[in-house]
Write a protein that holds these residues in place. Structure first.
Motif, PDB file in Angstrom:
ATOM      1  N   PHE A 282     -77.109  10.011  56.419  1.00 29.14           N
ATOM      2  CA  PHE A 282     -76.964   9.806  54.878  1.00 29.14           C
ATOM      3  C   PHE A 282     -77.813  11.006  54.286  1.00 29.14           C
ATOM      4  N   LEU A 283     -77.348  11.975  53.829  1.00 26.16           N
ATOM      5  CA  LEU A 283     -78.211  13.147  53.135  1.00 26.16           C
ATOM      6  C   LEU A 283     -78.602  12.955  51.909  1.00 26.16           C
ATOM      7  N   ASN A 284     -77.661  12.841  50.925  1.00 25.44           N
ATOM      8  CA  ASN A 284     -78.199  12.523  49.457  1.00 25.44           C
ATOM      9  C   ASN A 284     -77.192  12.059  48.761  1.00 25.44           C
ATOM     10  N   TYR A 285     -77.308  11.997  47.434  1.00 25.84           N
ATOM     11  CA  TYR A 285     -76.302  11.432  46.713  1.00 25.84           C
ATOM     12  C   TYR A 285     -76.527  12.064  45.239  1.00 25.84           C
ATOM     13  N   ARG A 286     -75.679  11.800  44.498  1.00 23.63           N
ATOM     14  CA  ARG A 286     -75.618  12.270  43.022  1.00 23.63           C
ATOM     15  C   ARG A 286     -74.602  11.367  42.256  1.00 23.63           C
ATOM     16  N   ILE A 287     -74.845  11.020  40.830  1.00 24.45           N
ATOM     17  CA  ILE A 287     -74.221  10.433  39.966  1.00 24.45           C
ATOM     18  C   ILE A 287     -73.637  11.646  38.910  1.00 24.45           C
TER      19      ILE A 287
ATOM     20  N   TYR B 186     -69.486  15.064  55.455  1.00 29.93           N
ATOM     21  CA  TYR B 186     -68.529  14.174  54.882  1.00 29.93           C
ATOM     22  C   TYR B 186     -69.115  13.923  53.399  1.00 29.93           C
ATOM     23  N   THR B 187     -68.127  13.951  52.378  1.00 30.12           N
ATOM     24  CA  THR B 187     -68.611  13.433  51.037  1.00 30.12           C
ATOM     25  C   THR B 187     -67.824  12.470  50.566  1.00 30.12           C
ATOM     26  N   LEU B 188     -68.474  11.396  50.461  1.00 34.77           N
ATOM     27  CA  LEU B 188     -68.017   9.929  49.922  1.00 34.77           C
ATOM     28  C   LEU B 188     -67.772  10.251  48.265  1.00 34.77           C
TER      29      LEU B 188
ATOM     30  N   THR C 138     -68.862   7.503  38.349  1.00 35.43           N
ATOM     31  CA  THR C 138     -68.614   8.399  39.406  1.00 35.43           C
ATOM     32  C   THR C 138     -69.564   9.013  40.234  1.00 35.43           C
ATOM     33  N   ALA C 139     -69.646   8.740  41.426  1.00 35.79           N
ATOM     34  CA  ALA C 139     -70.988   9.137  42.151  1.00 35.79           C
ATOM     35  C   ALA C 139     -70.583   9.609  43.616  1.00 35.79           C
ATOM     36  N   PHE C 140     -71.391  10.391  44.279  1.00 37.05           N
ATOM     37  CA  PHE C 140     -71.105  11.050  45.406  1.00 37.05           C
ATOM     38  C   PHE C 140     -72.184  11.038  46.489  1.00 37.05           C
ATOM     39  N   ALA C 141     -71.847  10.696  47.776  1.00 38.94           N
ATOM     40  CA  ALA C 141     -72.896  10.522  48.562  1.00 38.94           C
ATOM     41  C   ALA C 141     -72.525  11.722  49.726  1.00 38.94           C
ATOM     42  N   ASP C 142     -73.293  12.225  50.391  1.00 38.41           N
ATOM     43  CA  ASP C 142     -73.171  13.355  51.475  1.00 38.41           C
ATOM     44  C   ASP C 142     -73.732  12.846  52.642  1.00 38.41           C
ATOM     45  N   TYR C 143     -72.985  13.033  53.886  1.00 43.40           N
ATOM     46  CA  TYR C 143     -73.196  12.467  55.264  1.00 43.40           C
ATOM     47  C   TYR C 143     -72.990  13.582  55.880  1.00 43.40           C
ATOM     48  N   ILE C 144     -73.770  13.552  57.236  1.00 43.93           N
ATOM     49  CA  ILE C 144     -73.284  14.849  58.150  1.00 43.93           C
ATOM     50  C   ILE C 144     -73.461  14.009  59.602  1.00 43.93           C
ATOM     51  N   PHE C 145     -72.490  14.417  60.263  1.00 44.16           N
ATOM     52  CA  PHE C 145     -72.357  14.188  61.763  1.00 44.16           C
ATOM     53  C   PHE C 145     -73.114  14.864  62.342  1.00 44.16           C
ATOM     54  N   ASP C 146     -73.614  14.343  63.827  1.00 49.11           N
ATOM     55  CA  ASP C 146     -74.241  15.104  64.927  1.00 49.11           C
ATOM     56  C   ASP C 146     -73.840  16.431  65.532  1.00 49.11           C
ATOM     57  N   GLN C 147     -72.399  16.357  65.115  1.00 46.11           N
ATOM     58  CA  GLN C 147     -71.507  17.472  65.651  1.00 46.11           C
ATOM     59  C   GLN C 147     -70.086  17.334  64.874  1.00 46.11           C
ATOM     60  N   PRO C 148     -69.482  18.501  64.700  1.00 44.82           N
ATOM     61  CA  PRO C 148     -68.022  18.492  64.246  1.00 44.82           C
ATOM     62  C   PRO C 148     -67.213  17.582  65.059  1.00 44.82           C
ATOM     63  N   TYR C 149     -66.175  16.907  64.586  1.00 45.61           N
ATOM     64  CA  TYR C 149     -65.438  16.110  65.059  1.00 45.61           C
ATOM     65  C   TYR C 149     -64.067  16.372  64.504  1.00 45.61           C
ATOM     66  N   LYS C 150     -62.867  16.031  65.112  1.00 49.71           N
ATOM     67  CA  LYS C 150     -61.769  16.195  64.328  1.00 49.71           C
ATOM     68  C   LYS C 150     -61.575  14.810  63.581  1.00 49.71           C
ATOM     69  N   ILE C 151     -60.984  14.739  62.206  1.00 52.23           N
ATOM     70  CA  ILE C 151     -60.934  13.734  61.528  1.00 52.23           C
ATOM     71  C   ILE C 151     -60.516  12.587  62.024  1.00 52.23           C
ATOM     72  N   GLU C 152     -59.627  12.435  63.006  1.00 52.05           N
ATOM     73  CA  GLU C 152     -58.937  11.387  63.988  1.00 52.05           C
ATOM     74  C   GLU C 152     -60.177  10.967  64.690  1.00 52.05           C
TER      75      GLU C 152
ATOM     76  N   PRO D 187     -71.562   0.731  52.124  1.00 57.30           N
ATOM     77  CA  PRO D 187     -72.834  -0.087  51.925  1.00 57.30           C
ATOM     78  C   PRO D 187     -74.171   0.651  52.070  1.00 57.30           C
ATOM     79  N   ILE D 188     -74.213   1.703  52.740  1.00 52.60           N
ATOM     80  CA  ILE D 188     -75.412   2.725  52.943  1.00 52.60           C
ATOM     81  C   ILE D 188     -75.599   3.110  51.298  1.00 52.60           C
ATOM     82  N   PHE D 189     -74.595   3.619  50.687  1.00 51.78           N
ATOM     83  CA  PHE D 189     -74.527   4.241  49.433  1.00 51.78           C
ATOM     84  C   PHE D 189     -74.782   3.180  48.178  1.00 51.78           C
ATOM     85  N   PHE D 190     -74.201   2.055  48.326  1.00 51.76           N
ATOM     86  CA  PHE D 190     -74.288   1.025  47.363  1.00 51.76           C
ATOM     87  C   PHE D 190     -75.477   1.052  46.719  1.00 51.76           C
TER      88      PHE D 190
END
Length: 143
Positions: free
Chosen positions: A14-19, A51-53, A72-86, A98-101
């Protein structure tokens, strides 16, 4: 904060969030009997692993149905490496909301406290977001 490693080997953080938008409409209905709704969606960048939620929250009074709060709120996440969406694991979709809530819950409590309305502070309890994992996965797009 270090990335969380799961048994599948995919880590995210989890990187950050914004309202980005909110509204409060005072209701003439007394009491704290609210129906709440969540609408999650996401954008995943398979090149950067970001990833932006997006989470829309609404609270309604029932008699008559009246929208009291929208957020309306946004949360930013980053993965340890780029993956395909699947390749994004189910545990990410189960955990992202739940991390963002707690940040949204705190914002709503503070907002309703500052209104000084006779209904008082809106306190949102614990919520089981398990059923929203599939919705979030379905509403996630690659950019």
């Amino acid at each position: 904060m270090k990335p969380i490693k799961a048994q599948a080997g995919v880590a995210f953080k989890f990187l950050n969030y914004r309202i980005s938008n909110f509204s409060y409409n005072e209701s003439s209905v007394k009491g704290n009997n609210f129906d709440i709704e969540f609408e999650p969606s996401g954008e995943y960048n398979s090149i950067t692993g970001e990833y932006t939620l997006k989470l829309n929250f609404r609270a309604f009074n029932n008699d008559p149905k009246f929208e009291v709060i929208t957020v309306t709120a946004f949360a930013d996440y980053i993965f340890d490496q780029p993956y395909k969406i699947e390749e994004l694991p189910k545990h990410f979709y189960l955990s992202a909301i739940p991390i963002f809530f707690p940040y949204i819950r705190a914002f709503i409590s503070t907002l309703t406290l500052q209104t000084n309305h006779e209904n008082g502070v809106m306190l949102l309890g614990l919520i089981n977001f398990t059923n929203m994992a599939d919705v979030l996965k379905e509403k996630t797009i690659a950019k």
